[in-house]
Each structure stands twice: as C-alpha cells, then as structure tokens.
Design an enzyme around this catalytic site. Structure first.
Site, PDB file in Angstrom:
ATOM      1  N   ASP A 192       0.865  -1.166   0.000  1.00 46.92           N
ATOM      2  CA  ASP A 192       0.000   0.000   0.000  1.00 46.92           C
ATOM      3  C   ASP A 192       0.912   1.229   0.000  1.00 46.92           C
ATOM      4  O   ASP A 192       2.100   1.135   0.343  1.00 46.92           O
ATOM      5  CB  ASP A 192      -0.883  -0.045   1.258  1.00 46.92           C
ATOM      6  CG  ASP A 192      -1.713   1.208   1.442  1.00 46.92           C
ATOM      7  OD1 ASP A 192      -2.350   1.647   0.459  1.00 46.92           O
ATOM      8  OD2 ASP A 192      -1.713   1.759   2.555  1.00 46.92           O
TER       9      ASP A 192
ATOM     10  N   ASP B  19      -0.242   5.040   0.902  1.00 42.60           N
ATOM     11  CA  ASP B  19      -0.520   6.064   1.903  1.00 42.60           C
ATOM     12  C   ASP B  19      -0.459   5.499   3.324  1.00 42.60           C
ATOM     13  O   ASP B  19      -1.153   4.537   3.665  1.00 42.60           O
ATOM     14  CB  ASP B  19      -1.891   6.679   1.661  1.00 42.60           C
ATOM     15  CG  ASP B  19      -1.966   7.408   0.327  1.00 42.60           C
ATOM     16  OD1 ASP B  19      -0.904   7.730  -0.231  1.00 42.60           O
ATOM     17  OD2 ASP B  19      -3.082   7.649  -0.160  1.00 42.60           O
TER      18      ASP B  19
ATOM     19  N   ASP C 226     -11.491  23.691  -1.432  1.00 40.67           N
ATOM     20  CA  ASP C 226     -11.111  22.292  -1.645  1.00 40.67           C
ATOM     21  C   ASP C 226      -9.869  21.937  -0.838  1.00 40.67           C
ATOM     22  O   ASP C 226      -9.803  20.893  -0.176  1.00 40.67           O
ATOM     23  CB  ASP C 226     -10.830  22.025  -3.128  1.00 40.67           C
ATOM     24  CG  ASP C 226     -12.087  21.962  -3.977  1.00 40.67           C
ATOM     25  OD1 ASP C 226     -13.091  21.425  -3.493  1.00 40.67           O
ATOM     26  OD2 ASP C 226     -12.045  22.441  -5.112  1.00 40.67           O
TER      27      ASP C 226
ATOM     28  N   ALA D 131      -5.167   3.298  -3.801  1.00 37.20           N
ATOM     29  CA  ALA D 131      -6.366   3.990  -4.276  1.00 37.20           C
ATOM     30  C   ALA D 131      -6.011   5.284  -4.989  1.00 37.20           C
ATOM     31  O   ALA D 131      -6.851   5.871  -5.677  1.00 37.20           O
ATOM     32  CB  ALA D 131      -7.303   4.280  -3.104  1.00 37.20           C
TER      33      ALA D 131
ATOM     34  N   ASP E 277      -1.347  -0.382   6.227  1.00 38.67           N
ATOM     35  CA  ASP E 277      -1.682   0.224   7.525  1.00 38.67           C
ATOM     36  C   ASP E 277      -3.173   0.156   7.834  1.00 38.67           C
ATOM     37  O   ASP E 277      -3.575   0.440   8.966  1.00 38.67           O
ATOM     38  CB  ASP E 277      -1.284   1.703   7.505  1.00 38.67           C
ATOM     39  CG  ASP E 277      -2.201   2.514   6.584  1.00 38.67           C
ATOM     40  OD1 ASP E 277      -2.971   3.359   7.075  1.00 38.67           O
ATOM     41  OD2 ASP E 277      -2.187   2.274   5.356  1.00 38.67           O
TER      42      ASP E 277
END
Length: 245
Positions: A14, A16, A42, A121, A188
């Site tokens: 992964d 992040d 934003d 992602a 994580d």
C-alpha cells in the site's frame, strides 16, 4: 520479515501511511490548486482530511469525496499534465515523506529477486511515478478514463481499494505465475484486510486501531515507525549531498 532464499514471489505495498506518511492525493490536490484547477475551499477540506488520516487512518467516505472531486477537476485535463504534476509532487513533496524502513524492506525484496508492486487507491499516474522513482516493478492504482489523452471524468473501473485491491493482487500474481502463498503484503489500513488475508505473509505497518486488533489476534508481524525516522533520513541525505559537492 521474510526468508533470505524464498521462491519467486511478489511483495505488494500500500502507499498512503504505509510507504509514505500521509495521503499522496492531498499533495496532488495542492499542486492542482497552485495550477488554479481547484479552490482554496477544496484545499482546506483536503487538509482536514489529511490531518485526520494521519491521526486515525483511512476513511472510505473521505477517500470517495476526494476522488469524486478529482474526477470533476479532471474533465478535459491532459493525462500528460497529470504525469508532469505527479513527477513534481514526488520530487518536491513525497520523497520527503517516505518511511525509510518500509522503502528499505521493499528494496530487500527486490534484492532477493521478488517483484515489488504498489497497490493504491491513488490515481494510476501518481502510483506509476512513485514506483518508477523508487525502482519498483510496477503499480496498480485507480485509473481515470482518458480519451485520446484527455480525461473524461469517469473511472475505467472502481477505486483500487478494499476487495478490488485484493482482486488486483490476485490478477498480478496470476500474470507473473506466482503462488499467493509465497507473497507478501504490507498495509496500515483495516480496509486492506482482504489483501492481507490473500497472501501467505501479511505485514501490518503503523496499523489503524481496527487493523491492530485484527493483526494481534492472528499474530501478524507489525512494523511501527515514528516521524523521527523520516527526519533522520532527510538529515543523512543532506549530509551525503553536501559531501558529494
């Protein structure tokens, strides 16, 4: 974490909060704001979500919100420009947020003859740049649909997250002719439990509370790092750079 002479295998990472501290999409958002593609509102929202992500881990609703906004912004945007922005944020932001311990583990996998794939992602262009800069085998991310190099504002499939991430790992192992029982996965987030359960060697990295409980019940190995390790790596890099001069 792994044997010195294993059979052919893949190590899935992964990104992040596993390979790097924080969310890569946040930094892409900052770059988009500087280019005038998104609003200050934003960025404020992304910043709050980044802070919460660092504190308690990944939140599916927040991730969906950020990706939906990214799709809105992406309409009519050139894929080549996103690649350029991705290279810029890696070189100026992400490289300073990499966990040196996780990167070192990934490189030991490569030295052992394993493939190293990122599963994230985050958008494919960002994932590709991270993998290329670090010398990994490749990356699977969330793919934004493009028509003749211009983004349409749609996804080619779903977000590379949860069960879809484990599906991507299964497909990658099959393509490489690798037995998943010989593979590793590092994450994580409790959202990646399907991926971690898929492989023979799951490893949790700075786990969120839910994943920590799940891992403890199964006696999975845990890597815990502190921000000080990133600072030490940065200082060592500055010293090395100054000596080269």
């Amino acid at each position: 974490m792994f044997q010195a002479t294993p059979p052919r295998a893949i190590a899935f990472f992964d990104v992040d909060n596993t390979l790097m501290r924080g969310a890569s999409l946040y930094h892409l958002g900052v770059a988009a704001w500087r280019c005038g593609l998104i609003t200050r509102r934003d960025i404020t929202s992304f910043g709050w979500k980044q802070a919460r992500f660092l504190a308690v881990g990944e939140n599916r609703d927040h991730l969906s919100t950020v990706l939906l906004r990214a799709l809105e912004v992406a309409v009519g945007f050139e894929q080549a420009e996103l690649i350029r922005l991705s290279e810029e944020i890696f070189d100026t932001k992400l490289t300073r947020r990499l966990w040196p311990e996780t990167v070192a583990v990934a490189r030991r996998h490569l030295e052992t003859g394993h493939e190293v794939w990122l599963l994230t992602a985050s958008v494919q262009e960002v994932a590709d740049v991270i993998a290329a800069r670090l010398g990994f085998t490749g990356a699977v991310g969330t793919v934004l649909e493009a028509d003749d190099g211009i983004f349409t504002g749609r996804l080619t499939a779903g977000v590379c997250h949860g069960a879809l991430k484990s599906d991507a790992a299964r497909a990658r192992a099959e393509a490489s002719g690798v037995d998943l029982a010989d593979c590793w996965a590092y994450s994580d987030s409790h959202n990646d439990i399907p991926l971690l359960e898929l492989v023979g060697h799951p490893v949790v990295v700075n786990p969120d509370a839910a994943l920590a409980r799940y891992a403890a019940a199964r006696d999975w190995p845990v890597m815990r790092m502190k921000r000080a390790s990133i600072r030490r790596a940065a200082r060592a890099n500055r010293v090395h750079t100054s000596k080269k001069r």
